[in-house]
Design an enzyme around this catalytic site. Structure first.
Site, PDB file in Angstrom:
ATOM      1  N   GLY A  70       1.077  -1.315  -0.066  1.00  0.00           N
ATOM      2  CA  GLY A  70      -0.394   0.565  -0.220  1.00  0.00           C
ATOM      3  C   GLY A  70       0.698   1.281  -0.502  1.00  0.00           C
ATOM      4  O   GLY A  70       1.891   1.604  -0.615  1.00  0.00           O
ATOM      5  N   ASP A 119       3.480   4.967   4.901  1.00  0.00           N
ATOM      6  CA  ASP A 119       2.757   5.478   6.331  1.00  0.00           C
ATOM      7  C   ASP A 119       1.402   5.378   6.472  1.00  0.00           C
ATOM      8  O   ASP A 119       0.570   5.299   6.749  1.00  0.00           O
ATOM      9  CB  ASP A 119       2.752   6.739   6.216  1.00  0.00           C
ATOM     10  CG  ASP A 119       4.468   7.442   6.668  1.00  0.00           C
ATOM     11  OD1 ASP A 119       4.718   6.684   6.792  1.00  0.00           O
ATOM     12  OD2 ASP A 119       4.028   8.556   6.559  1.00  0.00           O
ATOM     13  N   ASP A 120       0.607   3.783   5.706  1.00  0.00           N
ATOM     14  CA  ASP A 120      -0.354   3.397   5.990  1.00  0.00           C
ATOM     15  C   ASP A 120      -0.182   2.307   7.348  1.00  0.00           C
ATOM     16  O   ASP A 120      -1.180   1.996   7.507  1.00  0.00           O
ATOM     17  CB  ASP A 120      -0.679   2.839   4.652  1.00  0.00           C
ATOM     18  CG  ASP A 120      -1.255   3.458   3.316  1.00  0.00           C
ATOM     19  OD1 ASP A 120      -1.262   4.458   3.656  1.00  0.00           O
ATOM     20  OD2 ASP A 120      -2.082   3.049   2.393  1.00  0.00           O
ATOM     21  N   GLY A 148       6.383   0.861  -0.390  1.00  0.00           N
ATOM     22  CA  GLY A 148       5.845   1.466  -1.099  1.00  0.00           C
ATOM     23  C   GLY A 148       6.318   2.636  -1.662  1.00  0.00           C
ATOM     24  O   GLY A 148       5.399   2.779  -2.325  1.00  0.00           O
ATOM     25  N   HIS A 149       7.570   2.867  -1.379  1.00  0.00           N
ATOM     26  CA  HIS A 149       7.848   4.146  -2.443  1.00  0.00           C
ATOM     27  C   HIS A 149       7.921   3.301  -4.299  1.00  0.00           C
ATOM     28  O   HIS A 149       7.814   2.022  -4.163  1.00  0.00           O
ATOM     29  CB  HIS A 149       9.150   4.408  -2.214  1.00  0.00           C
ATOM     30  CG  HIS A 149       9.005   5.679  -0.904  1.00  0.00           C
ATOM     31  ND1 HIS A 149       9.277   6.544  -1.364  1.00  0.00           N
ATOM     32  CD2 HIS A 149       8.980   5.184   0.548  1.00  0.00           C
ATOM     33  CE1 HIS A 149       8.982   7.156   0.049  1.00  0.00           C
ATOM     34  NE2 HIS A 149       8.487   6.598   0.857  1.00  0.00           N
ATOM     35  N   ASN A 158      -7.349   0.576   7.462  1.00  0.00           N
ATOM     36  CA  ASN A 158      -6.061   0.687   8.955  1.00  0.00           C
ATOM     37  C   ASN A 158      -6.404   2.715   8.961  1.00  0.00           C
ATOM     38  O   ASN A 158      -7.224   3.245   8.811  1.00  0.00           O
ATOM     39  CB  ASN A 158      -4.541   0.777   8.595  1.00  0.00           C
ATOM     40  CG  ASN A 158      -3.952   0.507   9.474  1.00  0.00           C
ATOM     41  OD1 ASN A 158      -4.509   0.108  10.855  1.00  0.00           O
ATOM     42  ND2 ASN A 158      -2.276   0.620   9.769  1.00  0.00           N
ATOM     43  N   SER A 188      36.842   0.715 -35.160  1.00  0.00           N
ATOM     44  CA  SER A 188      36.703   1.659 -36.852  1.00  0.00           C
ATOM     45  C   SER A 188      38.395   2.001 -36.883  1.00  0.00           C
ATOM     46  O   SER A 188      38.975   2.307 -36.049  1.00  0.00           O
ATOM     47  CB  SER A 188      36.012   2.358 -37.148  1.00  0.00           C
ATOM     48  OG  SER A 188      36.051   3.161 -38.365  1.00  0.00           O
ATOM     49  N   SER A 241      40.890   0.343 -37.426  1.00  0.00           N
ATOM     50  CA  SER A 241      41.967  -1.016 -36.752  1.00  0.00           C
ATOM     51  C   SER A 241      42.104  -1.821 -37.284  1.00  0.00           C
ATOM     52  O   SER A 241      43.687  -2.270 -37.217  1.00  0.00           O
ATOM     53  CB  SER A 241      41.030  -1.971 -35.700  1.00  0.00           C
ATOM     54  OG  SER A 241      40.152  -2.388 -35.990  1.00  0.00           O
ATOM     55  N   SER A 299      31.244  -4.646 -33.537  1.00  0.00           N
ATOM     56  CA  SER A 299      31.059  -5.389 -33.189  1.00  0.00           C
ATOM     57  C   SER A 299      31.454  -4.756 -31.441  1.00  0.00           C
ATOM     58  O   SER A 299      32.079  -5.720 -30.920  1.00  0.00           O
ATOM     59  CB  SER A 299      30.290  -6.981 -33.191  1.00  0.00           C
ATOM     60  OG  SER A 299      32.527  -7.660 -33.506  1.00  0.00           O
TER      61      SER A 299
END
Length: 635
Positions: free
Chosen positions: A35, A38-39, A117-118, A169, A474, A476, A546
Site C-alpha cells: 500500500g 505510512d499506511d 510503498g515507494h 487501517n 573502426s 583498426s 561488434s
C-alpha cells in the site's frame, strides 16, 4: 485484551519438541502487506508478531528501548520497529527492503513479507509478491484510496494473487466512522473492477490499537465480518488449489546412482501422480508409465503438489534437467515465441534485441526481447509508447527463445509461467516476467530435418567449420587482416567466405542504422548467416566492429562449441583515429556522425579472446601469418 505471555529461553528449550510436533502439519500461508507510504504496514506486522507471542524477552526489551528512543506518539511500543530492520528504514521511518517474518496461530503457519510503498522500490515489492498467496492492501482511513494503493493492487493482480484483503487501517484516528469506511470500500471497488479484480475482503482495523486484528473490536460493532487473523486462517492457499490442476513436475536432476536405477527428481508444481499413471516428457513428447515414486522416507502410493520426489518410469525415454514430466492427456505447451509482461529491475535499461538468459523453472535458455508493445503506467493504468524499459517500469513485450521451452500461462501455473531475466555478462538478475501465451507463428514454423548433415558438408570439404570473428575499432585493420587470412586459406585449398561489415550493410542489413539496438540486430543477423555457412561446412571470416560483449557472446552461443574464434584486432583509439581512412572519426568529432564507436558510443574490448593481434607492432601480413599459425590444424 489479554496480555501475551512471552516465552523465556528456558521454556523454549523444554518445549521445542512439542512445539515442532504441534506445528509441522499445519498449512502455510504466504502473504504480503502493501500500500501507500505510512499506511501502517510495518506496524500491522509488528502487531501480528506481538499478539501471536512470537517475540522473545530480549527482543521485547530491545523493542521497548528503541521505542522510547525514536518516540511513539504516546504508545509504549512502536510495533513497526520489529520489522524495519535496516538502519536507513528506522532513520527515515519508511520501509525500503522486503522484510520477511514468520509467525503462527493455532490453525496455520504464516510467512509475511512487508513490501515497501515507494514507487522507486517497485522491484522490491514485485519480489515479495512473486510467491504470495494473499495480499493485504492497507489504506490509511484518513487518506482513502491513493495512487500507490492502485499501483500495488494492479501489481498484485498482474502477479496472479487472487486473494486480496483491503485493510482500512488507522480507524482509531477517524473515530471508527462507518460512513468513511464504506466510502473507501466503494471507491476501491470501482477501481478494482476497472482492472479486473473480481473480489476482495474489506476489514476495518487499527494496527496500533489492535482493533479487528486477532479479536473483534467493540469500537466497530457495525462490522460483522471476520478479524484479519480469522480470515488469514480460513483463506485457501495456493498449494490446495494446485492439487486440482494437471500434473506438472519440472525435472531438476536425473538420479543415476548405479546402472540399475534411473529416476527423475523434482518438485511437483501442480496436480498429483500415482504409480501406473501415464506421463509425457516434454519437449520430446515421449510417454511412459510411472513405475515408482521414491523419497527418502520410502516409496509413495501418491505424491501431490509441493512434494519433492523421484519418479522412475517403466521405459527408457529421453528426459533430462530442464524437461517437464506432465500428465500425458493434458500436457503444457511447447513454443519459442511468446507475449509476456516484463518488470524491469536493473539500473541499466533493457536493450532491445540483446540476448539475456531466461530462467523458467529448471529451464535456462537464451532470449531476445522485441521493442515493447507498450509500457503500463501503473499510476493511471494507461498504455504508453515505449522503445525500452527502465528501472521499475512494466511493459508488454514479445520475446523469442533460442529453443523451444515448456510452459503454462502464468495465470494457470506460476512455476511454468513466471521467469527471470539474467544479464549474460554480469550475471545480474535484470528483470522478471510472466508468459501470457505463445505466438501463433511459433506454432506454425517447424524445423525441417534434411538427410545431408553439416558433418557431411564439412567432410566433403575436408575441414572443420569455423567462425573467425574479427572485432576492433573502426580503422583498426579488421577487414585488411581478414582479407589476408582468407587469401592464405585459399592457397591452402580451404573453402571460405568473408562477411565484411560495410559490404553486408549494402544488402542484407541496409535497413539498419547505427543506434545501439540497430547495432545489436546487425550482429544478430550476421551471426545467423555465419551459423548457416558453418552448417554448409565453410570457414567464415567476419570483420565487424561488434562493440558489445553481450552481442559477441550471442553469436558464440549460436555456433557449435569450439568453432567460434574471437580475434581482437587491438589498436589504440588514437592510432585508429590517426589513420581515419574513411574520414569517419573527423565527422564524429565534428558532431556530424552520431553513435560512433570510440567517440560517443562505447567499445567493449574482449576480455579473453582466443587470439589477439596488435596492429601497432604487426603489419597486416604478419598478423595474418600469426592468426593462421594459431588456428592450425584446420581439421
Amino acid at each position: 485484551m489479554t496480555e501475551p505471555v512471552y516465552q523465556t529461553d528456558a521454556l523454549i528449550a523444554e518445549d521445542i519438541d512439542a512445539y515442532l510436533e504441534q506445528h509441522q502439519n499445519k498449512s502455510m500461508l504466504r502473504f504480503i502487506t502493501c500500500g501507500s507510504v505510512d499506511d501502517g504496514k510495518s506496524t500491522l506486522i509488528g502487531r501480528l508478531l506481538y499478539d501471536s507471542k512470537m517475540i522473545f524477552e530480549d527482543q521485547l526489551a530491545s523493542l521497548e528501548a528503541d521505542s522510547k528512543r525514536v518516540g511513539t506518539q504516546g504508545q509504549e511500543i512502536d510495533f513497526a520497529l520489529l520489522v524495519d530492520g535496516l538502519a536507513a528504514e528506522r532513520e527515515q521511518g519508511i520501509t525500503i527492503d522486503v522484510a520477511y517474518r514468520f509467525f503462527a496461530t493455532e490453525k496455520r503457519k504464516f510467512i509475511v513479507a512487508d513490501c515497501p510503498g515507494h514507487e522507486q522500490y517497485t522491484r522490491n515489492m514485485v519480489t515479495g509478491a512473486s510467491t504470495a498467496d494473499l495480499a493485504c492492501i492497507l489504506i490509511d482511513a484518513r487518506k482513502g484510496v491513493l495512487v500507490q494503493t492502485k499501483r500495488h493492487s494492479f501489481l498484485c493482480h498482474q502477479l496472479g494473487i487472487k486473494n486480496l484483503v483491503l485493510a482500512v487501517n488507522k480507524m482509531d484516528l477517524i473515530g471508527y466512522d462507518q460512513a468513511k469506511f464504506d466510502a473507501i470500500v466503494a471507491d476501491y471497488e470501482e477501481f478494482a473492477k476497472s482492472i479486473g479484480i473480481e473480489s476482495f475482503t474489506a476489514i476495518p482495523i487499527s494496527g496500533l490499537a489492535g482493533d479487528n486484528i486477532t479479536a473483534s473490536s467493540d469500537n466497530t460493532r457495525w462490522y460483522d465480518g471476520p478479524t484479519l487473523v480469522d480470515h488469514l486462517e480460513a483463506v485457501e492457499v495456493r498449494s490446495a488449489a494446485n492439487l486440482a490442476k494437471p500434473f506438472r513436475m519440472p525435472v531438476q536432476w536425473v538420479n543415476r546412482p548405479n546402472l540399475d536405477f534411473r529416476g527423475f527428481s523434482g518438485l511437483i508444481s501442480t496436480g498429483s501422480v500415482k504409480p501406473g499413471d501415464t506421463l509425457r516428457s516434454l519437449p520430446s513428447g515421449k510417454t511412459s508409465k510411472v513405475k515408482s515414486i521414491v523419497t527418502m522416507s520410502g516409496d509413495l502410493d501418491e505424491a501431490i503438489a509441493g512434494q519433492s520426489i523421484t519418479i522412475t518410469l517403466e521405459d527408457e525415454i529421453d528426459c533430462s534437467r530442464g524437461d517437464v514430466l506432465a500428465a500425458a492427456d493434458n500436457p503444457p505447451e511447447v513454443a519459442d515465441q511468446f507475449e509476456s509482461t516484463i518488470v524491469w529491475m536493473d539500473d541499466e535499461a533493457l536493450v532491445v534485441g540483446r540476448a539475456y538468459w531466461l530462467k523458467l523453472g529448471t529451464q535456462t535458455v537464451s532470449v531476445t526481447i522485441a521493442e515493447p508493445k507498450y509500457e503500463i503506467d501503473v499510476n493511471t493504468m494507461d498504455h504508453l509508447a515505449a522503445q525500452t524499459l527502465h528501472l521499475n517500469q512494466i511493459g508488454v513485450c514479445e520475446i523469442t527463445t533460442d529453443k523451444r521451452i515448456v510452459f503454462d500461462p502464468y495465470d494457470e501455473n506460476r512455476a511454468l509461467g513466471g521467469f527471470i531475466l539474467i544479464d549474460k555478462i554480469s550475471n545480474r538478475t535484470v528483470g522478471a516476467g510472466m508468459l501470457h501465451f505463445s505466438l501463433r507463428r511459433s506454432q506454425n514454423v517447424h524445423w525441417q530435418a534434411t538427410d545431408i548433415t553439416r558433418d557431411h558438408h564439412a567432410g566433403m570439404k575436408n575441414q572443420t567449420p569455423r567462425v573467425l570473428w574479427f572485432t576492433g575499432l573502426s580503422g583498426s585493420g579488421k577487414s585488411t587482416i581478414a582479407n589476408e587470412v582468407e587469401k592464405r586459406l585459399a592457397i591452402m585449398n580451404r573453402h571460405t567466405f568473408l562477411l565484411d561489415g560495410d559490404n553486408v550493410r549494402h544488402g542484407l542489413n541496409k535497413d539498419l542504422g547505427f543506434t545501439e539496438s540497430d547495432r545489436i540486430e546487425n550482429i544478430r543477423r550476421i551471426g545467423e548467416v555465419a551459423k548457416l555457412m558453418t552448417d554448409a561446412g565453410l570457414i567464415v571470416l567476419t570483420a565487424f566492429i561488434s562493440p558489445f560483449r553481450a552481442d559477441r557472446q550471442l553469436v558464440r552461443d549460436m555456433i557449435d562449441a569450439g568453432e567460434f574464434i574471437e580475434i581482437h584486432v587491438d589498436t589504440p583509439l588514437e592510432v585508429a583515429e590517426a589513420r581515419d581512412v574513411k574520414g569517419l572519426y573527423k565527422k564524429a568529432r565534428e558532431g556530424k556522425l552520431k553513435n560512433f564507436t570510440g567517440i560517443d558510443s562505447p567499445y567493449e574490448a574482449p576480455e579473453d579472446p582466443e587470439i589477439r593481434v596488435n596492429t601497432v607492432e604487426m603489419s597486416p601480413e604478419e598478423a595474418a601469418d600469426y592468426i593462421i599459425g594459431k588456428i592450425l590444424p584446420l581439421k
